[in-house]
Design a protein around this motif. Structure first.
Motif, PDB file in Angstrom:
ATOM      1  N   MET A   3       1.306  -0.933  -0.018  1.00 54.03           N
ATOM      2  CA  MET A   3       0.026   0.195  -0.262  1.00 54.03           C
ATOM      3  C   MET A   3       0.921   1.503   0.040  1.00 54.03           C
ATOM      4  O   MET A   3       0.489   2.444  -0.777  1.00 54.03           O
ATOM      5  N   GLN A   4       2.256   1.365   0.729  1.00 54.54           N
ATOM      6  CA  GLN A   4       2.837   2.607   0.393  1.00 54.54           C
ATOM      7  C   GLN A   4       2.958   2.796  -1.070  1.00 54.54           C
ATOM      8  O   GLN A   4       3.671   4.192  -1.064  1.00 54.54           O
ATOM      9  N   TRP A   5       3.549   1.358  -1.526  1.00 58.50           N
ATOM     10  CA  TRP A   5       4.146   1.814  -2.992  1.00 58.50           C
ATOM     11  C   TRP A   5       2.434   2.741  -3.694  1.00 58.50           C
ATOM     12  O   TRP A   5       2.579   3.356  -5.166  1.00 58.50           O
ATOM     13  N   ALA A   6       1.325   1.615  -3.611  1.00 61.18           N
ATOM     14  CA  ALA A   6       0.826   2.463  -4.062  1.00 61.18           C
ATOM     15  C   ALA A   6       0.272   4.075  -4.425  1.00 61.18           C
ATOM     16  O   ALA A   6      -0.194   4.625  -4.845  1.00 61.18           O
ATOM     17  N   GLY A   7       0.404   4.714  -3.191  1.00 62.24           N
ATOM     18  CA  GLY A   7       0.482   5.957  -2.742  1.00 62.24           C
ATOM     19  C   GLY A   7       1.281   6.769  -3.286  1.00 62.24           C
ATOM     20  O   GLY A   7       1.441   7.364  -3.645  1.00 62.24           O
ATOM     21  N   HIS A   8       2.687   6.582  -3.197  1.00 66.76           N
ATOM     22  CA  HIS A   8       3.198   6.930  -4.002  1.00 66.76           C
ATOM     23  C   HIS A   8       3.662   6.471  -5.352  1.00 66.76           C
ATOM     24  O   HIS A   8       3.498   7.300  -6.415  1.00 66.76           O
ATOM     25  N   VAL A   9       2.654   5.660  -6.107  1.00 63.32           N
ATOM     26  CA  VAL A   9       2.928   5.470  -7.856  1.00 63.32           C
ATOM     27  C   VAL A   9       1.784   6.798  -8.108  1.00 63.32           C
ATOM     28  O   VAL A   9       1.208   7.161  -8.218  1.00 63.32           O
ATOM     29  N   GLN A  10       0.209   6.577  -7.053  1.00 63.56           N
ATOM     30  CA  GLN A  10      -0.599   7.553  -7.038  1.00 63.56           C
ATOM     31  C   GLN A  10      -0.274   8.725  -7.597  1.00 63.56           C
ATOM     32  O   GLN A  10      -0.909   9.695  -8.003  1.00 63.56           O
ATOM     33  N   ARG A  11       0.590   9.347  -6.723  1.00 60.23           N
ATOM     34  CA  ARG A  11       1.534  10.472  -6.623  1.00 60.23           C
ATOM     35  C   ARG A  11       1.765  11.213  -8.316  1.00 60.23           C
ATOM     36  O   ARG A  11       2.077  11.560  -7.876  1.00 60.23           O
ATOM     37  N   MET A  12       2.417   9.841  -8.804  1.00 55.54           N
ATOM     38  CA  MET A  12       3.352  10.114  -9.972  1.00 55.54           C
ATOM     39  C   MET A  12       2.616  10.724 -10.859  1.00 55.54           C
ATOM     40  O   MET A  12       1.412  10.938 -10.890  1.00 55.54           O
ATOM     41  N   GLU A  13       3.151  11.362 -11.810  1.00 52.56           N
ATOM     42  CA  GLU A  13       2.402  11.606 -12.818  1.00 52.56           C
ATOM     43  C   GLU A  13       1.709  10.592 -13.969  1.00 52.56           C
ATOM     44  O   GLU A  13       2.279   9.530 -14.203  1.00 52.56           O
ATOM     45  N   GLY A  14       0.644  11.217 -14.575  1.00 55.39           N
ATOM     46  CA  GLY A  14       0.259   9.680 -15.503  1.00 55.39           C
ATOM     47  C   GLY A  14       0.631   9.716 -16.051  1.00 55.39           C
ATOM     48  O   GLY A  14       1.029   8.360 -17.210  1.00 55.39           O
ATOM     49  N   THR A  15       2.261   9.916 -17.097  1.00 45.75           N
ATOM     50  CA  THR A  15       3.199   9.582 -18.157  1.00 45.75           C
ATOM     51  C   THR A  15       4.287   8.679 -17.463  1.00 45.75           C
ATOM     52  O   THR A  15       4.639   7.991 -18.129  1.00 45.75           O
ATOM     53  N   ARG A  16       4.007   8.244 -16.370  1.00 43.58           N
ATOM     54  CA  ARG A  16       4.935   7.679 -15.739  1.00 43.58           C
ATOM     55  C   ARG A  16       4.785   6.002 -16.311  1.00 43.58           C
ATOM     56  O   ARG A  16       3.799   6.030 -15.587  1.00 43.58           O
ATOM     57  N   ALA A  17       5.652   5.352 -16.617  1.00 45.40           N
ATOM     58  CA  ALA A  17       5.023   3.631 -16.182  1.00 45.40           C
ATOM     59  C   ALA A  17       4.585   3.110 -15.472  1.00 45.40           C
ATOM     60  O   ALA A  17       3.890   2.430 -15.433  1.00 45.40           O
ATOM     61  N   PRO A  18       4.860   3.165 -13.824  1.00 43.52           N
ATOM     62  CA  PRO A  18       4.368   2.697 -13.010  1.00 43.52           C
ATOM     63  C   PRO A  18       2.904   2.592 -12.670  1.00 43.52           C
ATOM     64  O   PRO A  18       2.267   2.191 -12.275  1.00 43.52           O
ATOM     65  N   LYS A  19       2.540   4.258 -13.000  1.00 46.26           N
ATOM     66  CA  LYS A  19       1.434   4.659 -12.933  1.00 46.26           C
ATOM     67  C   LYS A  19      -0.002   4.357 -14.242  1.00 46.26           C
ATOM     68  O   LYS A  19      -0.407   4.277 -13.934  1.00 46.26           O
ATOM     69  N   ARG A  20       1.190   4.279 -15.165  1.00 45.90           N
ATOM     70  CA  ARG A  20       0.504   3.556 -16.266  1.00 45.90           C
ATOM     71  C   ARG A  20       0.379   1.901 -16.443  1.00 45.90           C
ATOM     72  O   ARG A  20      -1.360   1.639 -16.796  1.00 45.90           O
ATOM     73  N   LEU A  21       0.800   1.062 -15.938  1.00 52.45           N
ATOM     74  CA  LEU A  21       0.694  -0.193 -15.895  1.00 52.45           C
ATOM     75  C   LEU A  21      -0.745  -0.458 -14.196  1.00 52.45           C
ATOM     76  O   LEU A  21      -0.945  -1.303 -14.689  1.00 52.45           O
ATOM     77  N   MET A  22      -0.447   0.551 -13.215  1.00 52.83           N
ATOM     78  CA  MET A  22      -1.076  -0.121 -12.514  1.00 52.83           C
ATOM     79  C   MET A  22      -2.789   0.305 -12.639  1.00 52.83           C
ATOM     80  O   MET A  22      -3.588  -0.055 -11.899  1.00 52.83           O
ATOM     81  N   GLU A  23      -2.972   1.866 -13.528  1.00 57.17           N
ATOM     82  CA  GLU A  23      -4.031   1.801 -13.715  1.00 57.17           C
ATOM     83  C   GLU A  23      -4.716   1.689 -14.798  1.00 57.17           C
ATOM     84  O   GLU A  23      -6.056   1.522 -15.088  1.00 57.17           O
ATOM     85  N   GLY A  24      -3.469   1.118 -16.361  1.00 59.07           N
ATOM     86  CA  GLY A  24      -4.540   0.905 -16.950  1.00 59.07           C
ATOM     87  C   GLY A  24      -4.215  -0.772 -17.235  1.00 59.07           C
ATOM     88  O   GLY A  24      -4.579  -1.501 -16.550  1.00 59.07           O
ATOM     89  N   THR A  25      -4.993  -0.574 -18.285  1.00 55.64           N
ATOM     90  CA  THR A  25      -4.468  -2.483 -18.502  1.00 55.64           C
ATOM     91  C   THR A  25      -3.961  -3.248 -19.869  1.00 55.64           C
ATOM     92  O   THR A  25      -3.703  -1.883 -20.737  1.00 55.64           O
ATOM     93  N   LEU A  26      -3.568  -4.362 -19.374  1.00 59.46           N
ATOM     94  CA  LEU A  26      -2.285  -4.242 -21.073  1.00 59.46           C
ATOM     95  C   LEU A  26      -3.080  -4.977 -22.097  1.00 59.46           C
ATOM     96  O   LEU A  26      -3.853  -4.938 -21.972  1.00 59.46           O
ATOM     97  N   GLU A  27      -2.866  -4.583 -23.446  1.00 53.57           N
ATOM     98  CA  GLU A  27      -2.613  -4.906 -24.190  1.00 53.57           C
ATOM     99  C   GLU A  27      -2.510  -6.518 -24.092  1.00 53.57           C
ATOM    100  O   GLU A  27      -1.460  -7.157 -24.197  1.00 53.57           O
TER     101      GLU A  27
END
Length: 76
Positions: free
Chosen positions: A1-25
């Motif tokens: 959960m600590q990592w999830a908070g860190h990723v949530q505060r990242m810019e939307g273009t960063r890869a960890p945020k895109r992977l956590m919020e998006g869906t993979l093709e």
């Protein structure tokens, strides 16, 4: 959960945020579909009574307090 908070505060273009919020093709196998990492975090936050993970993670001090609650909560 600590990592999830860190990723949530990242810019939307960063890869960890895109992977956590998006869906993979692509295609998945014939197995039962697995859950996303963010689904587990959302489930744990609902147990604690948090409605929006995004709002909770935006304030670092409040997020840190939630992490302390998680550590004290049995089963999370």
């Amino acid at each position: 959960m600590q990592w999830a908070g860190h990723v949530q505060r990242m810019e939307g273009t960063r890869a960890p945020k895109r992977l956590m919020e998006g869906t993979l093709e692509g295609r998945r196998g014939q197995r039962r579909p697995g859950g996303r990492a963010s689904d587990g975090v959302e489930r744990d936050m609902r147990v604690l009574g948090v409605r929006s993970r995004k709002e909770a993670a935006s304030d670092r001090l409040k997020w840190r307090n939630r992490l302390d609650q998680v550590q004290a909560h049995p089963g999370l």
